[in-house]
Design an enzyme around this catalytic site. Structure first.
Site, short mmCIF file in Angstrom:
data_model
loop_
_atom_site.label_atom_id
_atom_site.label_comp_id
_atom_site.label_asym_id
_atom_site.label_seq_id
_atom_site.Cartn_x
_atom_site.Cartn_y
_atom_site.Cartn_z
N ASP A 182 5.58 -8.55 -4.19
CA ASP A 182 5.98 -9.02 -2.87
C ASP A 182 7.11 -8.15 -2.32
OD1 ASP A 182 7.21 -10.17 -5.07
OD2 ASP A 182 7.89 -11.93 -4.00
N ASP A 222 -5.89 -4.74 -4.06
CA ASP A 222 -6.70 -5.05 -2.88
C ASP A 222 -5.79 -5.26 -1.68
OD1 ASP A 222 -8.83 -5.62 -1.27
OD2 ASP A 222 -9.47 -7.41 -2.34
#
Length: 420
Positions: free
Chosen positions: A285, A309
């Site tokens: 993150d 992804d």
């Protein structure tokens, strides 16, 4: 005479002057963008090598065309062709609805053990971007392609399998989650072998292409025995197999604990001055913030399947979108590789000759580089960049540019070819 690409005993590719390369034309806009791209490839090879080299293209079937002609979404003959000829390229494929193969792309990767999803991300001047400085983005993503949640081991809520797994976890493993018949179950798989071969490939790429760092992106702060292990195994590969060419943040931490932070900082400075590749890690993150705030700090990125992804598409958006994002799925041990357009099939625009073929063209550039045909690869890349810089583009970029000239898919290919 056409010939097959093969793997040499030393792990390098033997590429004949007239290799046969299988291709899947793709669904939806696939035929339009493939017809444009293959003309670019053929003219580039002719321009830079004359009669000395030529690709023989061999069409193989997958997706809707395969189902219509054979009743099979992914015929065995297609897999055999990719196995036999080693290197191939494909357009976007439809995912079948209603059971069977969950994803044709995933099936190809699994069958050929294409454990690296390689996604280079760079900006071409003039390309519309939502960020102020897209020129700072120059990263190559190594996404693990065979494990993680994407291994596909999951069971629907209320199924016998989900109930059995929940009962086993509660009874045998003392996992008191509060299971119910409305709980679906998925299993996350991360192995030492799978992690190490991915990071090994990323480090080798950084060495070969003189990149300054490899960032291991993970969520090991939460998933300690999967993503955390991935980070640790990655550091082990760097320290045990590339000791002369890398310096890891794991080494920095150990030096800090033994000698203090200043000594650790000095050790890293010396490693950087010696030209060593810095192998660092960052929480996923935080990484998604840093690619916006400080993209220059990252060169090669190694990450697991799900994170990869998200990251690949986020970076693609920063440099113009997945319409211009190339990709490859590679097994560096066997030499098998499939290069692919990274976007979807966009069936509404099928047969309109309007969509951007850049993703499959740049994937072909990656393929030519993989074959060692660097002159043709560089020629295509430079001509495509010049075409975009001149604002002669397809509708996706045209709608975001001022004073642009709208080209059809086929005309965009013509514009590239004219610049060789």
């Amino acid at each position: 005479m056409a010939d097959k690409i093969a793997m040499n005993p030393d792990g390098t590719l033997h590429v004949p002057d007239n290799p046969t390369i299988p291709f899947i034309i793709g669904d939806g806009i696939g035929p339009d963008i493939w017809r444009a791209a293959v003309r670019v490839f053929d003219r580039a090879v002719e321009k830079y090598y004359g009669a000395a080299r030529k690709i023989t293209w061999k069409e193989v079937l997958a997706g809707e065309k395969a189902f219509q002609e054979t009743g099979n979404w992914l015929p065995p003959e297609t897999l055999e062709a990719f196995r036999a000829y080693l290197v191939g390229i494909k357009g976007p494929l439809t995912t079948p609805i209603g059971g069977g193969i969950r994803s044709l792309n995933v099936a190809l990767r699994k069958e050929l053990d294409l454990y690296v999803c390689l996604r280079p991300t760079t900006w071409y001047p003039g390309t519309p971007s939502p960020v102020k400085h897209p020129e700072d983005v120059d990263m190559v993503i190594f996404r693990e392609n065979t494990e993680d949640i994407y291994a596909g081991i999951e069971f629907a809520a209320g199924s016998i399998q989900a109930d059995k797994i929940q009962a086993f976890m509660a009874g045998e493993l003392n996992v008191n989650y509060g299971f119910s018949d409305t709980t679906g179950v998925g299993i996350k798989l991360v192995s030492e072998e799978g992690s190490k071969r991915l990071v090994r490939a990323a480090i080798q790429y950084a060495i070969t292409h003189k990149r300054p760092s490899v960032a291991i992106v993970h969520k090991g702060n939460i998933m300690k025995f999967t993503e955390g292990a991935f980070k640790q195994w990655g550091f082990e590969v760097a320290e045990e197999e590339f000791a002369n060419t890398t310096y890891t943040w794991g080494q920095w931490e150990r030096t800090k604990q033994a000698k203090g932070q200043e000594a650790a900082n000095e050790e890293q400075r010396e490693a950087e001055q010696a030209g060593k590749i810095i192998v660092k890690d960052i929480i996923a993150d935080n990484f998604l913030q840093q690619i916006l705030l400080a993209p220059k700090d990252y060169a090669v990125v190694a990450t697991l399947n799900l994170n990869g992804d998200y990251i690949s598409d986020a970076l693609a958006a920063m440099v113009g979108g997945i319409g211009i994002a190339p990709g490859a799925n590679i097994n560096y041990r066997t030499g098998h590789a499939i290069f692919e357009a990274t976007h979807g099939t966009a069936p509404r625009f099928a047969d309109t000759d309007s969509m951007n073929p850049s993703s499959v063209i740049l994937s072909g550039v990656m393929m030519l580089e993989y074959l060692g045909w660097q002159e043709a690869a560089d020629g295509i890349r430079q001509a495509l960049a010049e075409t975009i810089k001149q604002r002669t583009v397809t509708v996706d970029f045209f709608n975001l540019m001022e004073h642009a000239t709208l080209l059809r898919t086929s005309q965009f290919a013509d514009a590239i070819i004219e610049k060789f």
